[in-house]
Design a protein around this motif. Structure first.
Motif, PDB file in Angstrom:
ATOM      1  N   SER A  57       0.822  -1.212   0.000  1.00  0.00           N
ATOM      2  CA  SER A  57       0.000   0.000   0.000  1.00  0.00           C
ATOM      3  C   SER A  57       0.855   1.259   0.000  1.00  0.00           C
ATOM      4  CB  SER A  57      -0.942  -0.002   1.203  1.00  0.00           C
ATOM      5  OG  SER A  57      -0.199  -0.114   2.400  1.00  0.00           O
ATOM      6  N   ASP A  58       2.111   1.140   0.419  1.00  0.00           N
ATOM      7  CA  ASP A  58       3.038   2.275   0.382  1.00  0.00           C
ATOM      8  C   ASP A  58       3.678   2.431  -1.001  1.00  0.00           C
ATOM      9  OD1 ASP A  58       4.672   0.063   0.345  1.00  0.00           O
ATOM     10  OD2 ASP A  58       5.920   0.689   2.030  1.00  0.00           O
ATOM     11  N   HIS A  59       3.292   1.592  -1.962  1.00  0.00           N
ATOM     12  CA  HIS A  59       3.768   1.583  -3.348  1.00  0.00           C
ATOM     13  C   HIS A  59       5.247   1.240  -3.486  1.00  0.00           C
ATOM     14  CE1 HIS A  59      -0.085   2.846  -4.851  1.00  0.00           C
ATOM     15  NE2 HIS A  59      -0.119   3.763  -3.907  1.00  0.00           N
ATOM     16  N   THR A  60       5.831   0.652  -2.463  1.00  0.00           N
ATOM     17  CA  THR A  60       7.205   0.157  -2.538  1.00  0.00           C
ATOM     18  C   THR A  60       7.178  -1.225  -3.175  1.00  0.00           C
ATOM     19  OG1 THR A  60       7.769   1.328  -0.512  1.00  0.00           O
ATOM     20  CG2 THR A  60       9.269  -0.411  -1.199  1.00  0.00           C
ATOM     21  N   GLU A  61       8.104  -1.446  -4.108  1.00  0.00           N
ATOM     22  CA  GLU A  61       8.153  -2.749  -4.771  1.00  0.00           C
ATOM     23  C   GLU A  61       9.014  -3.711  -3.960  1.00  0.00           C
ATOM     24  OE1 GLU A  61       7.656  -3.910  -9.241  1.00  0.00           O
ATOM     25  OE2 GLU A  61       9.646  -3.048  -8.936  1.00  0.00           O
ATOM     26  N   HIS A  62       8.519  -4.941  -3.806  1.00  0.00           N
ATOM     27  CA  HIS A  62       9.201  -6.002  -3.074  1.00  0.00           C
ATOM     28  C   HIS A  62       9.351  -7.194  -4.007  1.00  0.00           C
ATOM     29  CE1 HIS A  62       8.341  -3.750   0.621  1.00  0.00           C
ATOM     30  NE2 HIS A  62       7.118  -3.577   0.107  1.00  0.00           N
ATOM     31  N   TYR A  63      10.301  -8.083  -3.679  1.00  0.00           N
ATOM     32  CA  TYR A  63      10.610  -9.212  -4.562  1.00  0.00           C
ATOM     33  C   TYR A  63      10.754 -10.501  -3.770  1.00  0.00           C
ATOM     34  CZ  TYR A  63      12.142  -5.183  -7.284  1.00  0.00           C
ATOM     35  OH  TYR A  63      12.201  -3.977  -7.925  1.00  0.00           O
ATOM     36  N   CYS A  64      10.464 -11.592  -4.462  1.00  0.00           N
ATOM     37  CA  CYS A  64      10.736 -12.917  -3.923  1.00  0.00           C
ATOM     38  C   CYS A  64      11.177 -13.791  -5.090  1.00  0.00           C
ATOM     39  CB  CYS A  64       9.508 -13.518  -3.246  1.00  0.00           C
ATOM     40  SG  CYS A  64       9.838 -15.127  -2.491  1.00  0.00           S
ATOM     41  N   VAL A  65      12.389 -14.318  -4.990  1.00  0.00           N
ATOM     42  CA  VAL A  65      12.880 -15.250  -6.004  1.00  0.00           C
ATOM     43  C   VAL A  65      12.454 -16.637  -5.554  1.00  0.00           C
ATOM     44  CG1 VAL A  65      14.924 -16.212  -7.118  1.00  0.00           C
ATOM     45  CG2 VAL A  65      14.836 -13.779  -6.556  1.00  0.00           C
ATOM     46  N   VAL A  66      11.769 -17.360  -6.438  1.00  0.00           N
ATOM     47  CA  VAL A  66      11.299 -18.712  -6.113  1.00  0.00           C
ATOM     48  C   VAL A  66      11.864 -19.693  -7.126  1.00  0.00           C
ATOM     49  CG1 VAL A  66       9.184 -17.915  -5.001  1.00  0.00           C
ATOM     50  CG2 VAL A  66       9.157 -18.442  -7.430  1.00  0.00           C
ATOM     51  N   ASP A  67      11.999 -20.930  -6.709  1.00  0.00           N
ATOM     52  CA  ASP A  67      12.509 -21.960  -7.622  1.00  0.00           C
ATOM     53  C   ASP A  67      11.364 -22.732  -8.271  1.00  0.00           C
ATOM     54  OD1 ASP A  67      11.636 -23.436  -5.501  1.00  0.00           O
ATOM     55  OD2 ASP A  67      13.411 -24.687  -5.348  1.00  0.00           O
ATOM     56  N   GLY A  68      10.252 -22.088  -8.427  1.00  0.00           N
ATOM     57  CA  GLY A  68       9.061 -22.699  -9.002  1.00  0.00           C
ATOM     58  C   GLY A  68       8.012 -22.872  -7.924  1.00  0.00           C
ATOM     59  N   GLY A  69       6.797 -23.134  -8.339  1.00  0.00           N
ATOM     60  CA  GLY A  69       5.750 -23.339  -7.352  1.00  0.00           C
ATOM     61  C   GLY A  69       4.367 -23.295  -7.972  1.00  0.00           C
ATOM     62  N   VAL A  70       3.370 -23.410  -7.100  1.00  0.00           N
ATOM     63  CA  VAL A  70       1.976 -23.366  -7.516  1.00  0.00           C
ATOM     64  C   VAL A  70       1.398 -22.028  -7.055  1.00  0.00           C
ATOM     65  CG1 VAL A  70      -0.285 -24.453  -7.297  1.00  0.00           C
ATOM     66  CG2 VAL A  70       1.777 -25.867  -7.360  1.00  0.00           C
ATOM     67  N   PHE A  71       0.846 -21.285  -8.010  1.00  0.00           N
ATOM     68  CA  PHE A  71       0.339 -19.931  -7.784  1.00  0.00           C
ATOM     69  C   PHE A  71      -1.164 -19.947  -7.968  1.00  0.00           C
ATOM     70  CE2 PHE A  71      -0.779 -15.693  -9.271  1.00  0.00           C
ATOM     71  CZ  PHE A  71      -0.043 -14.863  -8.433  1.00  0.00           C
ATOM     72  N   SER A  72      -1.879 -19.331  -7.016  1.00  0.00           N
ATOM     73  CA  SER A  72      -3.341 -19.299  -7.144  1.00  0.00           C
ATOM     74  C   SER A  72      -3.903 -17.952  -6.724  1.00  0.00           C
ATOM     75  CB  SER A  72      -3.972 -20.405  -6.298  1.00  0.00           C
ATOM     76  OG  SER A  72      -3.737 -20.165  -4.926  1.00  0.00           O
ATOM     77  N   VAL A  73      -5.037 -17.619  -7.315  1.00  0.00           N
ATOM     78  CA  VAL A  73      -5.824 -16.443  -6.930  1.00  0.00           C
ATOM     79  C   VAL A  73      -7.230 -16.960  -6.665  1.00  0.00           C
ATOM     80  CG1 VAL A  73      -6.725 -14.195  -7.618  1.00  0.00           C
ATOM     81  CG2 VAL A  73      -4.468 -14.922  -8.421  1.00  0.00           C
ATOM     82  N   THR A  74      -7.779 -16.638  -5.481  1.00  0.00           N
ATOM     83  CA  THR A  74      -9.146 -17.039  -5.151  1.00  0.00           C
ATOM     84  C   THR A  74      -9.922 -15.861  -4.607  1.00  0.00           C
ATOM     85  OG1 THR A  74      -8.411 -17.819  -2.982  1.00  0.00           O
ATOM     86  CG2 THR A  74      -8.602 -19.472  -4.706  1.00  0.00           C
ATOM     87  N   ASP A  75     -11.188 -15.830  -4.906  1.00  0.00           N
ATOM     88  CA  ASP A  75     -12.109 -14.796  -4.423  1.00  0.00           C
ATOM     89  C   ASP A  75     -11.669 -13.381  -4.780  1.00  0.00           C
ATOM     90  OD1 ASP A  75     -13.691 -16.794  -3.299  1.00  0.00           O
ATOM     91  OD2 ASP A  75     -12.601 -16.691  -1.381  1.00  0.00           O
ATOM     92  N   GLY A  76     -10.854 -13.234  -5.808  1.00  0.00           N
ATOM     93  CA  GLY A  76     -10.427 -11.904  -6.249  1.00  0.00           C
ATOM     94  C   GLY A  76      -9.535 -11.181  -5.274  1.00  0.00           C
ATOM     95  N   ARG A  77      -9.149 -11.816  -4.181  1.00  0.00           N
ATOM     96  CA  ARG A  77      -8.371 -11.138  -3.145  1.00  0.00           C
ATOM     97  C   ARG A  77      -7.218 -11.971  -2.616  1.00  0.00           C
ATOM     98  NH1 ARG A  77      -7.685 -10.489   2.152  1.00  0.00           N
ATOM     99  NH2 ARG A  77      -7.573  -8.413   3.027  1.00  0.00           N
ATOM    100  N   HIS A  78      -7.382 -13.270  -2.525  1.00  0.00           N
ATOM    101  CA  HIS A  78      -6.367 -14.133  -1.902  1.00  0.00           C
ATOM    102  C   HIS A  78      -5.396 -14.661  -2.957  1.00  0.00           C
ATOM    103  CE1 HIS A  78      -8.585 -14.018   1.834  1.00  0.00           C
ATOM    104  NE2 HIS A  78      -9.692 -14.244   1.130  1.00  0.00           N
ATOM    105  N   VAL A  79      -4.145 -14.249  -2.851  1.00  0.00           N
ATOM    106  CA  VAL A  79      -3.092 -14.682  -3.759  1.00  0.00           C
ATOM    107  C   VAL A  79      -2.132 -15.542  -2.949  1.00  0.00           C
ATOM    108  CG1 VAL A  79      -1.240 -13.954  -5.311  1.00  0.00           C
ATOM    109  CG2 VAL A  79      -3.324 -12.559  -5.102  1.00  0.00           C
ATOM    110  N   ALA A  80      -1.909 -16.781  -3.397  1.00  0.00           N
ATOM    111  CA  ALA A  80      -1.054 -17.703  -2.652  1.00  0.00           C
ATOM    112  C   ALA A  80      -0.050 -18.337  -3.593  1.00  0.00           C
ATOM    113  CB  ALA A  80      -1.895 -18.782  -1.981  1.00  0.00           C
ATOM    114  N   LEU A  81       1.151 -18.510  -3.080  1.00  0.00           N
ATOM    115  CA  LEU A  81       2.202 -19.199  -3.822  1.00  0.00           C
ATOM    116  C   LEU A  81       2.851 -20.205  -2.885  1.00  0.00           C
ATOM    117  CD1 LEU A  81       4.165 -19.713  -6.142  1.00  0.00           C
ATOM    118  CD2 LEU A  81       5.452 -17.711  -5.399  1.00  0.00           C
ATOM    119  N   ALA A  82       2.814 -21.460  -3.258  1.00  0.00           N
ATOM    120  CA  ALA A  82       3.485 -22.518  -2.508  1.00  0.00           C
ATOM    121  C   ALA A  82       4.699 -22.935  -3.344  1.00  0.00           C
ATOM    122  CB  ALA A  82       2.561 -23.701  -2.287  1.00  0.00           C
TER     123      ALA A  82
END
Length: 160
Positions: A57-82
């Motif tokens: 919300s502060d408009h600062t960009e953050h990063y996460c390097v992942v070695d692959g995974g399962v990405f999902s969006v549910t209910d238009g609000r919940h974003v999850a990455l395993a």
């Protein structure tokens, strides 16, 4: 309309990110890059090794390097990455350095494991070769008995 996303990034052993003030998420799957905003349609995809970017919300960009995974969006609000492994940071250059060091350490660990495996294999082969040497008697140490050694006994108690 939702005004923020709830982003969760997890590994099998830890929760890397759990924020509910995310404005947008950007990542890529095999088909290419894509962005997620509040009220996005439900989505399920597999990510290759990549960088996940998000703005708080502060408009600062953050990063996460992942070695692959399962990405999902549910209910238009919940974003999850395993994912199996991930590294979080706010400076992409610093994060790249950390990931390179982590990759080098993993490569070194794998090299050491292969070296140890080869050493153990060679030792086992040497032991087998000593056992299978011509003149070796079953139950006798390689090279026969030494002074002071007792002969192995048979089932009836007599010396072999």
């Amino acid at each position: 309309m939702n005004t923020a996303l709830h982003l969760t990034i997890t590994t099998p052993s830890s929760v890397l990110i759990d924020r509910d003030d995310v404005v947008s998420v950007r990542t890529e799957d095999e088909s290419g890059g894509f962005g997620i905003l509040p009220d996005h349609a439900d989505l399920l995809t597999v990510l290759p090794a990549s960088v996940v970017r998000w703005r708080g919300s502060d408009h600062t960009e953050h990063y996460c390097v992942v070695d692959g995974g399962v990405f999902s969006v549910t209910d238009g609000r919940h974003v999850a990455l395993a994912c199996r492994q991930g590294t979080v940071g706010d400076d992409l250059v610093q994060l790249e350095t950390e990931v390179a060091a982590m990759h080098a350490a993993e490569t070194d660990l794998a090299r050491r494991a292969r070296t140890e495996q080869t050493r153990l294999h060679a030792r086992a082969v040497r032991q087998l070769m000593r056992y299978l040497r011509p003149g070796h008697t079953a139950g006798m140490p390689p090279g026969g008995l030494r002074n002071g050694d007792a002969a192995p006994s048979t089932d009836d108690g007599s010396a072999a």
